[in-house]
Enzyme design. Structure first.
Site, PDB file in Angstrom:
ATOM      1  N   LYS A   1       0.845  -1.202   0.000  1.00 25.86           N
ATOM      2  CA  LYS A   1       0.000   0.000   0.000  1.00 25.86           C
ATOM      3  C   LYS A   1       0.876   1.247   0.000  1.00 25.86           C
ATOM      4  CE  LYS A   1      -3.856  -2.367   2.223  1.00 25.86           C
ATOM      5  NZ  LYS A   1      -4.527  -2.768   3.447  1.00 25.86           N
TER       6      LYS A   1
ATOM      7  N   GLN B   1      -4.595  -1.878   9.557  1.00 24.21           N
ATOM      8  CA  GLN B   1      -4.652  -3.209   8.951  1.00 24.21           C
ATOM      9  C   GLN B   1      -5.305  -4.200   9.911  1.00 24.21           C
ATOM     10  OE1 GLN B   1      -3.739  -3.775   5.769  1.00 24.21           O
ATOM     11  NE2 GLN B   1      -4.261  -5.941   5.879  1.00 24.21           N
TER      12      GLN B   1
ATOM     13  N   ASP C   1     -10.942   3.058   4.388  1.00 28.39           N
ATOM     14  CA  ASP C   1     -11.410   1.666   4.315  1.00 28.39           C
ATOM     15  C   ASP C   1     -12.938   1.598   4.245  1.00 28.39           C
ATOM     16  OD1 ASP C   1      -9.589  -0.451   4.214  1.00 28.39           O
ATOM     17  OD2 ASP C   1      -9.001  -0.193   6.313  1.00 28.39           O
TER      18      ASP C   1
END
Ligand code: GUN
Length: 306
Positions: free
Chosen positions: A53, A97, A120
């Site tokens: 990422k 994460q 997200d």
């Protein structure tokens, strides 16, 4: 035989679009979008995702901030870091994460992220906005599925889409996004009776359950477009491989088009994360969403403080 939908190529094209927009913002004294990724613990797969990422964010001209914390990090310390990132004007997108170590409550962490920076799309305000058909930040994997479907089918209006799986990260938000595209949507899940029959009704079938090879040829309508979200790691060492929820060997003889695993949905997820970060940066600076901007408007983009 089905056409393979090339997620790698689609993801590359989306990253190039994002990079163009980032350059355009820079050329007009706009913000440099910044993405902060937080990793707690040393799960190897999560380390790879977070590193990738960061690499892709830098490649498209964004700032990348990586925070790797030990597995023993107390929840309070993680909450303090999130509060700092929420206040930091150079950070426009925050992702923590998942999964987190067992002593940390993921709900408390997700709730603490500023919804405007929640790239997200997991914060309850963004989940609610999507479910209500409004504007928020939507989760990246479902967004990637929609882009892959549009790349192959164009308009999705009126298609019957069957979503197999009802997870918070994929199935549920994807059903909302498909409704937003004016599809007729059916969600099948572990308690659905005769899932093969339900799946066979779909002009579109998205499998997102994490059960290798579950979807067989007789689960698929002839000519349907099939998106395989499932990624399961099988085997060890040299025999390690990634497999999807779809038995590609038999489904490719029935479907009209199919995404491969790997190289289908996976690469799209990170590209959509970058796109969400770009959207978040534009909104935080009072600029229109990049994909809504007509080409002529792009030339007149100015800094919000000018
Ligand atoms: N772990 C697996 N998928 C995801 C994702 O989409 N976002 C985050 N933050 N963690 C994940």
């Amino acid at each position: 035989m089905a056409i393979w939908i090339d997620g790698k190529a689609q993801a590359r094209a989306l990253r190039e679009t994002v990079a163009d927009e980032v350059r355009r913002l820079g050329a007009h004294q706009g913000p440099v979008p910044g993405l902060a990724a937080v990793l707690v613990g040393d799960d190897p797969a999560s380390q790879v995702y977070v590193r990738r990422k960061g690499e892709h964010a830098r490649e498209v001209g964004m700032r990348s901030f990586e925070h790797c914390l030990p597995a023993s990090t107390p929840q309070g310390e993680l909450l303090s870091l999130i509060a700092t990132l929420n206040r930091d004007p150079s950070v426009h997108g925050i992702l923590v994460q998942l999964p987190l170590p067992a002593h940390i409550d993921p709900e408390a962490i997700i709730d603490a992220i500023d919804p405007a920076k929640d790239v997200d799309g997991f914060h309850p305000l963004n989940v609610g906005a999507l479910a209500a058909g409004g504007e928020g930040l939507a989760p990246c994997t479902p967004l990637g599925c929609i882009r892959l479907l549009q790349s192959h089918l164009g308009e999705l209006t009126g298609k019957h889409a069957v979503v197999l799986g009802r997870s918070r990260i994929v199935g549920r938000p994807l059903a909302s996004l498909l409704l937003r595209e004016d599809c007729t949507v059916t969600v099948a899940h572990s308690k659905t009776s005769n899932p093969a029959k339900v799946c066979r009704q779909g002009d579109i079938l998205v499998a997102a359950v994490g059960q290798p090879g579950l979807v067989q040829g007789d689960w698929v309508k002839a000519g349907a477009t099939v998106i395989d979200v499932g990624i399961t790691r099988l085997g060890d060492g040299d025999s390690r491989r990634l497999v999807g929820d779809v038995d590609a060997a038999c489904v490719s003889r029935v479907a009209g088009a199919l995404t491969p695993v790997p190289g289908g949905v996976g690469p799209m997820t990170i590209a959509c994360l970058l796109h969400n970060t770009l959207i978040a940066a534009c909104r935080q600076h009072g600029l229109p969403d990049p994909h809504d901007r007509a080409p002529s408007e792009r030339l007149h983009l100015t800094h919000p403080h000018e």
